[in-house]
Design an enzyme around this catalytic site. Structure first.
Site, PDB file in Angstrom:
ATOM      1  N   VAL A  15      45.882  13.132  30.134  1.00 37.02           N
ATOM      2  CA  VAL A  15      45.733  11.787  30.692  1.00 37.02           C
ATOM      3  C   VAL A  15      45.302  10.801  29.605  1.00 37.02           C
ATOM      4  O   VAL A  15      45.879   9.707  29.479  1.00 37.02           O
ATOM      5  CB  VAL A  15      44.717  11.800  31.866  1.00 37.02           C
ATOM      6  CG1 VAL A  15      44.506  10.382  32.398  1.00 37.02           C
ATOM      7  CG2 VAL A  15      45.189  12.730  32.974  1.00 37.02           C
ATOM      8  N   GLU A 131      40.104   4.582  40.394  1.00 32.49           N
ATOM      9  CA  GLU A 131      41.366   4.773  41.135  1.00 32.49           C
ATOM     10  C   GLU A 131      42.000   6.131  40.832  1.00 32.49           C
ATOM     11  O   GLU A 131      42.543   6.796  41.715  1.00 32.49           O
ATOM     12  CB  GLU A 131      42.337   3.646  40.769  1.00 32.49           C
ATOM     13  CG  GLU A 131      43.591   3.605  41.593  1.00 32.49           C
ATOM     14  CD  GLU A 131      43.315   3.348  43.067  1.00 32.49           C
ATOM     15  OE1 GLU A 131      42.987   2.227  43.439  1.00 32.49           O
ATOM     16  OE2 GLU A 131      43.419   4.309  43.855  1.00 32.49           O
ATOM     17  N   GLY A 189      51.686  22.527  34.588  1.00 25.91           N
ATOM     18  CA  GLY A 189      50.519  21.710  34.222  1.00 25.91           C
ATOM     19  C   GLY A 189      49.892  20.947  35.379  1.00 25.91           C
ATOM     20  O   GLY A 189      49.141  20.003  35.161  1.00 25.91           O
ATOM     21  N   ASP A 203      39.026  20.918  44.900  1.00 24.91           N
ATOM     22  CA  ASP A 203      39.557  19.670  44.343  1.00 24.91           C
ATOM     23  C   ASP A 203      39.837  18.676  45.487  1.00 24.91           C
ATOM     24  O   ASP A 203      39.474  17.494  45.399  1.00 24.91           O
ATOM     25  CB  ASP A 203      40.843  19.999  43.562  1.00 24.91           C
ATOM     26  CG  ASP A 203      41.500  18.774  42.973  1.00 24.91           C
ATOM     27  OD1 ASP A 203      40.966  18.239  41.991  1.00 24.91           O
ATOM     28  OD2 ASP A 203      42.535  18.336  43.506  1.00 24.91           O
ATOM     29  N   LYS A 207      37.848  14.871  46.332  1.00 26.13           N
ATOM     30  CA  LYS A 207      38.569  13.613  46.588  1.00 26.13           C
ATOM     31  C   LYS A 207      38.261  13.110  47.993  1.00 26.13           C
ATOM     32  O   LYS A 207      38.038  11.918  48.209  1.00 26.13           O
ATOM     33  CB  LYS A 207      40.077  13.837  46.393  1.00 26.13           C
ATOM     34  CG  LYS A 207      40.436  14.194  44.949  1.00 26.13           C
ATOM     35  CD  LYS A 207      41.853  14.731  44.841  1.00 26.13           C
ATOM     36  CE  LYS A 207      42.196  15.160  43.429  1.00 26.13           C
ATOM     37  NZ  LYS A 207      43.433  15.935  43.331  1.00 26.13           N
TER      38      LYS A 207
END
Ligand code: HSE
Length: 436
Positions: A15, A131, A189, A203, A207
């Site tokens: 990222v 975000e 990935g 995960d 969120k």
């Protein structure tokens, strides 16, 4: 033109490298949109020598992200290190304390310490934008925090983990095993460094806890989430779901009930005709149900370098356009000190429809015994189907779909059926979710 917005980026994985690359490729357009340049001036990462395919020629290198975070050389600190504690937390706190804006993609950090960090940001009049932490490239935070002003959210639910959705999609489409699909997701990935975070629902829970706070104005409480992953979903479940007009998705769901707030992450049956059932592969989707709007569904790429970088850059552009004293409101939609304590609704009080798959011995009275346990617990059945097993002549599969009932009633009924001694395998129970 205003001075450039100087950013420092910590973490140059997929990222981070995409953010640097996109800021270069899209620099002129971003400058036009924001009225000022967004300039990466400093970076920090573990390995200085690694070739990331990006030009870091004009950036200052910091070995210590905490030092970068509070450096006077930057206006915004971008945290892409990951992890709920350690350098990620220390550096974000240092940046906010030093009066720097922060952009982060770190769902684990926000899930655990978001309210504490929001309080520091609000006290110091800086922005904490995140975000990219939920559903990758989908602008769900902006939607909930800004576009839905005045709406009262009644339920928010979604496919928040690309790895799980990818696995379930391929299992259904190609009849592959869970393990084969997971290996492929890792190769592509999508999965976290430790894939149990994906497949066991952690995960998604991170969120969801952030969305719950935005939806209901409460403190984030990831420890109060009911959690079940997808590792025990079999081809038998997927096939039975399809026959009955459902598809299995791992959903995170938060909803208000008279008992408090339900937060749950579990494999869920959604009607095949619903919009969320059409969300395939690594794609994420978030449905937001409100009093003014009904159900709004946002879907798009939830993982991957460019999708996540898109959300980070959107956050940076907001900061570039903001003026001192004119920010866009509190971090979690209302001031951190006004967020209500989280009141957990017990899972046993959850009301909904259920899919129950039982593998039973094929003998007289089994069907009647199952029906009796259902009736004894006031569970009304929508359908009941029995299949023979071609490989095990003495076994049958019984699939029940209930009308709306409670978790407590279903657990009691299934415990009773187990005690009756007719089962030859663990019973499978999957909740059904209403979806438009
Ligand atoms: N492992 C995550 C997923 C990446 O599969 O969705 C984004 O959080």
């Amino acid at each position: 033109m205003a001075d450039a917005l100087r950013i420092g980026i910590a973490g140059l994985g997929t990222v981070g490298a995409s953010v640097v690359r996109m800021l270069g490729d899209k620099g002129a357009e971003l400058t036009r949109q924001c009225g000022r340049e967004i300039a990466p001036v400093a970076v920090s990462a573990r390995d200085r020598a690694r070739d990331r395919g990006i030009d870091l020629g004009n950036t200052q290198w910091f070995d210590d992200p905490v030092e970068l975070a509070s450096s006077a050389e930057i206006d915004v600190y971008v945290e892409l290190i990951g992890g709920e504690d350690g350098p990620a937390f220390e550096s974000v706190r240092a940046a906010l304390e030093a009066g720097r804006h922060v952009v982060t993609a770190n769902k684990a950090l926000l899930s655990k310490r978001g309210v504490e960090l929001a309080a520091i940001a609000e006290r110091n009049g800086v922005l904490l934008n995140y975000e990219a932490a939920v559903a990758g490239g989908i602008p769900v935070i902006k939607t909930m925090r800004e576009a839905l002003a005045g709406n009262q959210v009644t339920r928010v639910f979604g496919i928040l983990n690309g790895t799980c959705n990818y696995i379930l999609t391929r299992m259904e489409a190609e009849g592959l095993s869970f393990e084969e699909c997971l290996r492929e997701a890792q190769r592509l990935g999508y999965a976290e460094a430790d894939p149990t975070f994906d497949i066991e629902g952690h995960d998604t829970a991170h969120k969801l806890s952030i969305l719950t706070s935005l939806a209901f104005g409460c403190r984030i409480s990831a420890d109060d989430i009911y959690l079940e992953g997808i590792s025990n979903i079999s081809q038998a479940d997927i096939r039975a779901a399809g026959e009955l007009g459902y598809r299995i998705k791992l959903l995170g769901v938060a909803q208000k009930s008279e008992n408090g707030i339900e937060q749950r992450v579990h494999p869920t049956m959604v009607p095949t005709s619903s919009v969320i059932a059409q969300v395939h592969g690594v794609t994420n989707a978030v449905a937001i149900e409100t009093d003014m709007l009904g159900e709004l569904l946002l879907s798009g790429p939830g993982a991957g370098g460019n999708a996540t970088a898109s959300a980070v850059i959107g956050d940076l552009a907001d900061i570039a356009k903001s003026r001192p004293g004119f920010q866009h409101g509190p971090v979690f939609g209302r001031p951190a000190k006004e967020l209500a304590p989280y009141r957990r609704a017990a899972m046993r009080s959850h009301a909904g429809g259920y899919f129950i798959r039982l593998t039973v011995q094929d003998r007289l009275g089994v069907f009647a015994a199952i029906a009796r346990r259902m009736a004894d617990n006031a569970i009304s059945l929508e359908s009941i189907v029995q299949h023979g097993d071609v490989t095990q002549a003495e076994q049958k599969t019984v699939i029940l779909v209930t009308h709306e009932t409670t978790e407590a009633a279903v657990r009691k009924a299934v415990d009773g059926i187990t005690k009756d001694g007719h089962l030859v395998d663990k019973p499978q129970v999957i909740r059904i979710e209403r979806a438009a």
